[in-house]
Design an enzyme around this catalytic site. Structure first.
Site, PDB file in Angstrom:
ATOM      1  N   CYS A 134      -6.916  -7.740   3.331  1.00  0.00           N
ATOM      2  CA  CYS A 134      -8.034  -6.804   3.215  1.00  0.00           C
ATOM      3  C   CYS A 134      -7.744  -5.726   2.183  1.00  0.00           C
ATOM      4  O   CYS A 134      -7.124  -4.705   2.494  1.00  0.00           O
ATOM      5  CB  CYS A 134      -8.354  -6.164   4.565  1.00  0.00           C
ATOM      6  N   CYS A 137      -9.088  -2.301   2.982  1.00  0.00           N
ATOM      7  CA  CYS A 137      -8.378  -1.562   4.039  1.00  0.00           C
ATOM      8  C   CYS A 137      -7.068  -0.989   3.520  1.00  0.00           C
ATOM      9  O   CYS A 137      -6.681   0.117   3.862  1.00  0.00           O
ATOM     10  CB  CYS A 137      -8.041  -2.469   5.224  1.00  0.00           C
ATOM     11  N   ASP A 138      -6.351  -1.773   2.739  1.00  0.00           N
ATOM     12  CA  ASP A 138      -4.940  -1.488   2.507  1.00  0.00           C
ATOM     13  C   ASP A 138      -4.582  -1.115   1.066  1.00  0.00           C
ATOM     14  O   ASP A 138      -3.462  -0.684   0.808  1.00  0.00           O
ATOM     15  CB  ASP A 138      -4.096  -2.695   2.933  1.00  0.00           C
TER      16      ASP A 138
END
Lengths: 312, 109
Positions: A134, A137-138
């Site tokens: 992701c 997200c990261d």
């Protein structure tokens, strides 16, 4: 045990939520079992530029919240948990969430697909420690670092482009000599000075103890192995359909996709319908998923009517 | 903390986590993280149902990069349970209430 519902919808991406909007407006009072990570793959994206109706694009999570609100507005009931087991061998159909049992005359399956992994032990060990599926997200955690993306389709190229917001260099590693991604995405990546391409290259191992420190690569044309120091690896090599719940109960193809028949959304069991990425390995777009969710709801509504007519 | 969830920052992190009588579950999250939003309601329920056994706290990694860096948070949501101020368990990724309660069983028994 609860009453028998008209329809249960499993999965809450664009397919499931569109099915819910249609089924709810048809007064079927759908029960949607939306999963813990509801909203599907669009929850993991940023800007969606190709969903009709949004001139300036829309954020993936915002689009999903809007669809969910719209489904709720017409009376969809939600269970925010995962389905553990189904039984389609007898009627009414039964669906279990933990020890809660739900019964229904019909079921619409829109469980979508999940990112594939490389299947390396080192990849599993370092998941969450630099290995990620992701980017949105990261990516933030790798500001100013060199990082890598493996894959060559739209999602890999989109992630690579997105990650250049944070990373000093994004190494795009692809086992072929050209991208599968759409032209607009590929052109954007080619023009991005922060993306370095590694063609005909496979990832043999993710290196590092407590966190990702590099990758062991092999060039498949020369056979030469090398080490690439990076702080993160984002895996974007495609998706697998989320159909394991239905193995042995519904007909699946050799890759696990749910089979539907005759240009409709009917599965191998009458009264069970399939829509979205769990069925579709060809188009896999938010709008095609939404379209097939609509088809599933209409097929389902007509089937329920035919059952009702037959009963009298 | 109307919802029973403590909001931490880089400045208050050590004091809040070390001084707690109960284990503290810290949710490292950010506004732009979809899965973080999904687990927020689950954590709110756990905060209410297990009040007195475990403290649920959240830390915005955008505003508080130091704490996130100190504990090597590289993926969110990451949940770290601190016992006596020391990390005792680390969970990465969104999960349902049932699965989360199982993972937390040793702290809330």
């Amino acid at each position: 045990m609860s009453d028998v519902r008209d329809v249960i919808i499993i999965g809450s991406g664009p397919a499931g939520l569109t099915a819910a909007i249609y089924a709810a407006r048809a007064n079927l009072a759908p029960l949607m079992i939306e999963g813990v990570t509801w909203g599907g793959q669009l929850q993991l994206t940023t800007e969606v530029e190709n969903f009709p109706g949004f001139v300036d694009g829309i954020m993936g999570p915002e689009l999903m919240q809007t669809l969910r609100d719209q489904a709720a507005r017409f009376g969809t009931e939600f269970v925010t948990d995962n389905v553990d087991r189904v039984d389609f061998s007898a009627r009414p159909f039964r669906v279990w969430v933990g020890d809660r049992e739900f019964r229904s005359h019909s079921v619409i399956i829109s469980t979508g697909a999940t990112a594939k992994m490389l299947d390396l032990p080192s990849e599993q060990r370092l998941l969450g420690h630099g290995v990620s599926t992701c980017a949105t997200c990261d990516g933030f955690f790798f500001r100013g670092q060199e990082i890598a993306v493996v894959g060559g389709g739209d999602s890999a190229v989109e992630e690579a482009n997105f990650l250049t917001r944070f990373a000093s260099t994004v190494h795009l590693i692809h086992r072929r000599d050209s991208l599968r991604a759409s032209k607009i995405m590929a052109d954007r990546a080619a023009a991005n000075p922060k993306i370095t391409f590694h063609w005909n290259t496979v990832v043999d191992e993710v290196l590092g103890d407590g966190r990702v420190e590099g990758l062991a690569l092999t060039d498949t044309t020369t056979g030469v192995s090398s080490t690439l120091p990076v702080g993160a690896l984002f895996v974007a090599i495609g998706h697998d359909p989320n159909s394991s719940l239905f193995t042995g109960q519904l007909a699946l193809d050799e890759n696990g996709y749910l089979l539907t028949s005759g240009g409709s959304t009917s599965t191998s069991i009458e009264g069970v319908f399939g829509s979205g990425d769990v069925v579709d390995h060809v188009y896999r777009q938010a709008i095609t998923a939404a379209g097939s969710g609509c088809q599933a709801a209409i097929d389902c509504e007509r089937w329920l009517e035919s059952q009702h007519a037959g009963a009298h | 903390m109307a919802d029973g969830i403590v909001t931490l920052s880089d400045a208050t992190f050590d004091e809040s986590v070390a001084s707690s009588d109960t284990p503290v579950l810290v949710d490292f999250w950010a506004e732009w993280c979809g899965p973080c939003k999904m687990i927020a309601p689950v954590l709110a329920e756990i905060a209410t149902e297990y009040a007195g056994k475990i403290t649920i706290a959240k830390l915005n990694v955008d505003d508080n990069p130091n704490a996130a860096r100190r504990f090597d948070v590289m993926s969110i949501p990451t949940l770290i349970v601190f016992k006596d101020g020391v990390p005792a368990k680390r969970l990465v990724g969104a999960k349902g209430k049932g699965a989360l309660l199982q993972d937390l069983a040793e702290f809330i028994a």
